[in-house]
Scaffold this active site. Structure first.
Site, PDB file in Angstrom:
ATOM      1  N   SER A  52      42.163  15.256  40.737  1.00  0.00           N
ATOM      2  CA  SER A  52      40.963  16.075  40.964  1.00  0.00           C
ATOM      3  C   SER A  52      41.124  17.420  40.266  1.00  0.00           C
ATOM      4  O   SER A  52      40.149  18.159  40.099  1.00  0.00           O
ATOM      5  CB  SER A  52      40.708  16.271  42.458  1.00  0.00           C
ATOM      6  OG  SER A  52      41.892  16.688  43.126  1.00  0.00           O
ATOM      7  N   ASP A  90      49.466  12.477  41.269  1.00  0.00           N
ATOM      8  CA  ASP A  90      48.646  11.372  40.759  1.00  0.00           C
ATOM      9  C   ASP A  90      49.055  10.978  39.352  1.00  0.00           C
ATOM     10  O   ASP A  90      49.214  11.840  38.474  1.00  0.00           O
ATOM     11  CB  ASP A  90      47.172  11.810  40.703  1.00  0.00           C
ATOM     12  CG  ASP A  90      46.391  11.397  41.928  1.00  0.00           C
ATOM     13  OD1 ASP A  90      46.782  10.426  42.599  1.00  0.00           O
ATOM     14  OD2 ASP A  90      45.373  12.066  42.212  1.00  0.00           O
ATOM     15  N   LYS A 120      51.218   8.773  43.080  1.00  0.00           N
ATOM     16  CA  LYS A 120      50.100   8.024  43.669  1.00  0.00           C
ATOM     17  C   LYS A 120      49.325   7.374  42.533  1.00  0.00           C
ATOM     18  O   LYS A 120      49.208   7.970  41.453  1.00  0.00           O
ATOM     19  CB  LYS A 120      49.184   8.955  44.467  1.00  0.00           C
ATOM     20  CG  LYS A 120      47.913   8.275  44.991  1.00  0.00           C
ATOM     21  CD  LYS A 120      47.187   9.102  46.030  1.00  0.00           C
ATOM     22  CE  LYS A 120      46.206  10.117  45.503  1.00  0.00           C
ATOM     23  NZ  LYS A 120      45.119   9.574  44.666  1.00  0.00           N
ATOM     24  N   GLU A 189      39.741   6.199  50.668  1.00  0.00           N
ATOM     25  CA  GLU A 189      38.708   7.182  50.324  1.00  0.00           C
ATOM     26  C   GLU A 189      37.315   6.600  50.523  1.00  0.00           C
ATOM     27  O   GLU A 189      36.976   5.543  49.990  1.00  0.00           O
ATOM     28  CB  GLU A 189      38.888   7.646  48.863  1.00  0.00           C
ATOM     29  CG  GLU A 189      37.836   8.671  48.448  1.00  0.00           C
ATOM     30  CD  GLU A 189      38.186   9.470  47.198  1.00  0.00           C
ATOM     31  OE1 GLU A 189      39.290   9.304  46.665  1.00  0.00           O
ATOM     32  OE2 GLU A 189      37.328  10.274  46.769  1.00  0.00           O
TER      33      GLU A 189
HETATM   34  O1  KIV Z   1      42.776  13.540  43.158  1.00  0.00           O
HETATM   35  C1  KIV Z   1      42.648  13.777  44.367  1.00  0.00           C
HETATM   36  O2  KIV Z   1      42.471  14.917  44.799  1.00  0.00           O
HETATM   37  C2  KIV Z   1      42.697  12.644  45.288  1.00  0.00           C
HETATM   38  C3  KIV Z   1      42.301  12.882  46.714  1.00  0.00           C
HETATM   39  C4  KIV Z   1      40.841  13.032  46.802  1.00  0.00           C
HETATM   40  C5  KIV Z   1      42.807  11.831  47.611  1.00  0.00           C
HETATM   41  O3  KIV Z   1      43.048  11.570  44.896  1.00  0.00           O
END
Ligand code: KIV
Length: 271
Positions: A52, A90, A120, A189
């Protein structure tokens, strides 16, 4: 004493214990050192360096453009700030989907170059091989099901996922699969609360919800959203804890006025 309070550092095992004891897990995103210091100091269990960042830090419309190098840059600052929280990063779009060898290399780069504790990635059965390969290197993996923003062009909208029976069953099967192959946790989500509650009850690993209701084992929000820094994003699930965008606007406006009126700096603010 709570599991969180008695832990010196939050590990994947501590999160497991928290679920076992019915202690909810608090996760927030952060993308830089200064914010992560505050987030960590306030007692958050898991800091997610989310892709994000592509939206809230770089201003892109989707999460797709952010690169691995950019994620590593954000993550390294967060890791330097986190004294207790587990830092999860991520894997960005295009660095793990097509090729499990590339997925492992991407995860290794994140771990080596940022010092993060886990990665993740989005998806279920379709990314099984990538997850398994990353896990064989001893890198903890958090899954992510339901609304998966990296697939936005496949779905076409950010609406609630898995409302229909078939999609709900597929999500349940993918959640079981992610647990079986060794993910330590799972983000759910924007799925119906009833479904998220059932999945959370069925799994031994903790689920972390965003727009997935109170039945999850923990919750996550995007930091600039919950602080009210971003102002044009208001989904039902978002609770704003501050109106920081307005407060910053007012403070900066006051600074501009003080400079223009020669009120700043005054005598005690100079050498
Ligand atoms: O990228 C992010 O912030 C996310 C969250 C919304 C779980 O994956």
């Amino acid at each position: 004493m709570s599991v969180h309070a008695s832990a010196k550092r939050i590990t994947t095992q501590v999160l497991q214990e928290m679920k076992h004891n019915g202690e909810k897990i608090a996760m927030l995103t952060a993308y830089d050192y200064s914010m992560a210091r505050i987030v960590d100091g306030a007692g958050v269990d898991v800091i997610l360096v989310g892709d994000s960042a592509s939206n809230v830090m770089a201003g892109h419309e989707t999460t797709l453009p952010i690169t691995l190098d950019q994620m590593i840059y954000h993550a390294a600052g967060v890791v330097r700030a986190a004294k207790k929280a587990l830092v999860v990063v991520d894997l960005p779009f295009g660095t793990y989907q097509g090729n499990s060898k590339e997925a492992l290399n991407s995860a290794i780069r994140i771990m080596k170059e940022s010092g993060a504790h886990a990665v993740k990635l989005e998806g279920g059965a379709e990314v099984r091989e990538s997850i398994e390969r990353i896990l064989t290197a001893g890198i903890p993996v958090m899954g992510h099901l339901g609304l998966t923003p990296q697939s936005i062009y496949k779905f076409g909208t950010y609406t609630v996922r898995a409302k229909e029976e078939a999609e709900a069953e597929e999500l349940k099967a993918n959640a079981q699969l992610l647990e079986e192959i060794g993910c330590f946790s799972l983000v759910l989500e924007k799925v119906p609360a009833k479904l998220a509650t059932a999945v959370s009850a069925d799994l031994h690993i903790p689920t972390i919800g965003i727009g997935a209701g109170a039945g999850c084992d923990g919750q996550v929000l995007v930091l600039p959203d919950m602080l009210g820094i971003t102002q044009d994003f208001s989904p039902r699930f978002l609770r704003r804890y501050l109106d920081m965008g307005q407060q910053m606007h007012d403070a900066i406006g006051q600074y501009v006025a003080d400079v223009r009126s020669k009120d700043f700096p005054n005598e005690s603010e100079q050498y």
